[in-house]
Scaffold this motif. Sequence first.
Motif, short mmCIF file in Angstrom:
data_model
loop_
_atom_site.label_atom_id
_atom_site.label_comp_id
_atom_site.label_asym_id
_atom_site.label_seq_id
_atom_site.Cartn_x
_atom_site.Cartn_y
_atom_site.Cartn_z
N ILE A 126 0.84 -1.19 0.00
CA ILE A 126 0.00 0.00 0.00
C ILE A 126 0.88 1.25 0.00
O ILE A 126 1.76 1.40 0.85
CB ILE A 126 -0.93 0.01 1.22
CG1 ILE A 126 -1.83 -1.22 1.20
CG2 ILE A 126 -1.77 1.28 1.26
CD1 ILE A 126 -2.63 -1.43 2.48
N LYS A 127 0.64 2.13 -0.95
CA LYS A 127 1.38 3.39 -1.05
C LYS A 127 0.58 4.52 -0.41
O LYS A 127 -0.65 4.58 -0.53
CB LYS A 127 1.66 3.73 -2.52
CG LYS A 127 2.34 2.61 -3.31
CD LYS A 127 3.68 2.23 -2.69
CE LYS A 127 4.36 1.12 -3.50
NZ LYS A 127 5.61 0.65 -2.86
N LEU A 128 1.27 5.42 0.25
CA LEU A 128 0.59 6.51 0.96
C LEU A 128 -0.16 7.45 0.03
O LEU A 128 -1.14 8.09 0.43
CB LEU A 128 1.61 7.30 1.79
CG LEU A 128 2.29 6.54 2.94
CD1 LEU A 128 3.27 7.44 3.68
CD2 LEU A 128 1.26 5.97 3.91
N ASN A 129 0.29 7.56 -1.23
CA ASN A 129 -0.38 8.47 -2.16
C ASN A 129 -1.46 7.78 -2.98
O ASN A 129 -2.03 8.37 -3.91
CB ASN A 129 0.64 9.13 -3.09
CG ASN A 129 1.38 8.12 -3.96
OD1 ASN A 129 1.23 6.91 -3.77
ND2 ASN A 129 2.16 8.61 -4.91
N VAL A 141 -8.54 -4.00 3.78
CA VAL A 141 -8.57 -4.66 5.09
C VAL A 141 -7.25 -4.43 5.82
O VAL A 141 -7.22 -4.15 7.02
CB VAL A 141 -8.87 -6.16 4.93
CG1 VAL A 141 -8.70 -6.88 6.26
CG2 VAL A 141 -10.27 -6.38 4.41
N GLN A 142 -6.13 -4.53 5.09
CA GLN A 142 -4.83 -4.26 5.70
C GLN A 142 -4.72 -2.83 6.19
O GLN A 142 -4.17 -2.57 7.26
CB GLN A 142 -3.72 -4.54 4.68
CG GLN A 142 -3.44 -6.01 4.46
CD GLN A 142 -2.26 -6.22 3.52
OE1 GLN A 142 -2.05 -5.47 2.57
NE2 GLN A 142 -1.47 -7.25 3.79
N VAL A 168 -2.63 -15.35 1.19
CA VAL A 168 -1.51 -14.46 1.50
C VAL A 168 -1.97 -13.28 2.35
O VAL A 168 -1.35 -12.94 3.36
CB VAL A 168 -0.83 -13.97 0.20
CG1 VAL A 168 0.25 -12.94 0.53
CG2 VAL A 168 -0.23 -15.14 -0.56
N TYR A 169 -3.08 -12.65 1.94
CA TYR A 169 -3.60 -11.52 2.71
C TYR A 169 -4.06 -11.96 4.10
O TYR A 169 -3.88 -11.26 5.09
CB TYR A 169 -4.76 -10.85 1.97
CG TYR A 169 -4.32 -9.85 0.93
CD1 TYR A 169 -3.56 -8.74 1.29
CD2 TYR A 169 -4.66 -10.00 -0.41
CE1 TYR A 169 -3.16 -7.81 0.35
CE2 TYR A 169 -4.26 -9.08 -1.37
CZ TYR A 169 -3.50 -7.98 -0.98
OH TYR A 169 -3.10 -7.05 -1.92
N ARG A 170 -4.66 -13.16 4.18
CA ARG A 170 -5.12 -13.66 5.47
C ARG A 170 -3.93 -13.87 6.41
O ARG A 170 -3.99 -13.51 7.58
CB ARG A 170 -5.88 -14.97 5.29
CG ARG A 170 -7.22 -14.81 4.61
CD ARG A 170 -7.96 -16.12 4.51
NE ARG A 170 -9.19 -15.95 3.74
CZ ARG A 170 -10.24 -16.76 3.82
NH1 ARG A 170 -10.20 -17.79 4.63
NH2 ARG A 170 -11.31 -16.55 3.09
N ASP A 171 -2.88 -14.46 5.90
CA ASP A 171 -1.70 -14.71 6.72
C ASP A 171 -1.09 -13.41 7.23
O ASP A 171 -0.75 -13.29 8.41
CB ASP A 171 -0.66 -15.49 5.91
CG ASP A 171 0.60 -15.79 6.71
OD1 ASP A 171 0.53 -16.61 7.63
OD2 ASP A 171 1.64 -15.18 6.40
#
Length: 289
Positions: A126-129, A141-142, A168-171
Motif C-alpha cells: 500500500i502506497k501513501l499516495n 482490510v490491511q 496471502v492476505y489472510r496470513d
Amino acid sequence: MSVLVRATQVSKQYAGQGKGQGEALKRINFELKAGQVLGLLGHNGAGKSTLIKSLLGAHNYQGQIEVVGYEPVRDRAQVMAQLSYISDVNVLPDWMKVEQLLRYTEGVHPSFDIGKARSVLEQTDIKLNSKIKALSKGMKVQLHLAIVISTDSKVLILDEPTLGLDLVYRDTFYRHLLEWFHDGERALIIASHEVSEIEHLLTDVLILKKGEAVLQSSMSDIEEKYVVVETENQQTEAMRALNPLSSEQALGTTRWLIEAEQAKDLDNLDRIYNVKLADLFLALQKGAA
C-alpha cells in the motif's frame, strides 16, 4: 487480569411483524479478560450481529454490558475510545488518499500513532499516495487493520474480517493482528464462519443458535470434555444409545462425537481423536445425531 468486557443477561427483542421480529438474543452472559480471544460463532440469524451491535452501543438491549467499565449506549464516546471494530463491509472513505486518512485519524483519535501506522504500511504494497478506491479488498482490510493497531484500543471486535481474501492476505492480516494483541493488555472477539481458520487463535468460544448460547467454554475445556471415537459399524445401535452429538460414516466404521466421560466406558474402540472446533460447531448447529 482485568475484565475488559462483561455481559450479564443480555437480551434483545424486536417488536412488530415480519422479518426481524421476536427475540434475537436470550440472556447471554460472558466475561472477557485481557489476554483472551473469544470466538463468536453461529450461522446467519444466530444473534452474532445483534450481540456485536449491543457491545458497540449501536442499539438498546436488555441486561447489562460493560466495556472497559463503561456502558456502551450511555457512554458511547468513552467506549469507542477503547474499542475498535473491523467488519467485512468496507467503511473507509474511497475518495481519500491513504495519507489523508492517516492524518484525519490523527486529528480525531487521541491515541492514534501515525508513525506506527506508516511503519505497518511499509510492510505492505500500500502506497501513501494511493486513492483508497483504487485499493483491492485485501489492501483495504490491511489499511483498516493498520489504523486500528496504531491506536491504544483495549478491545477489538472482528466481524468476518478476512471474508473474500486470499491466503496471502489472510496470513499477513493475522500476523500483524497477533503482534498488536501481544503488545498490550488487550482482548479480541472474532466472529467468523471460517471456524478452522481461527480455531488456533482462540482461548474461548461462544456458539449461538437462534439467539441462545448452545456452548460457552474455554478451548482447553473443550479438549477435555469432547472426543471423537471410531467404532465398527456393528456397534452402531449401542453408540446411538449414548445420544452422540454427531456421527460420520467411513469405510466399515463410524466416527462419533461424544463426551469424553462416555468414552471411558467403551470397549472395542478402533481409534480416539481430539475433537475439532469446526466439528463441534456443526454438531451443535444440527442437533444430536
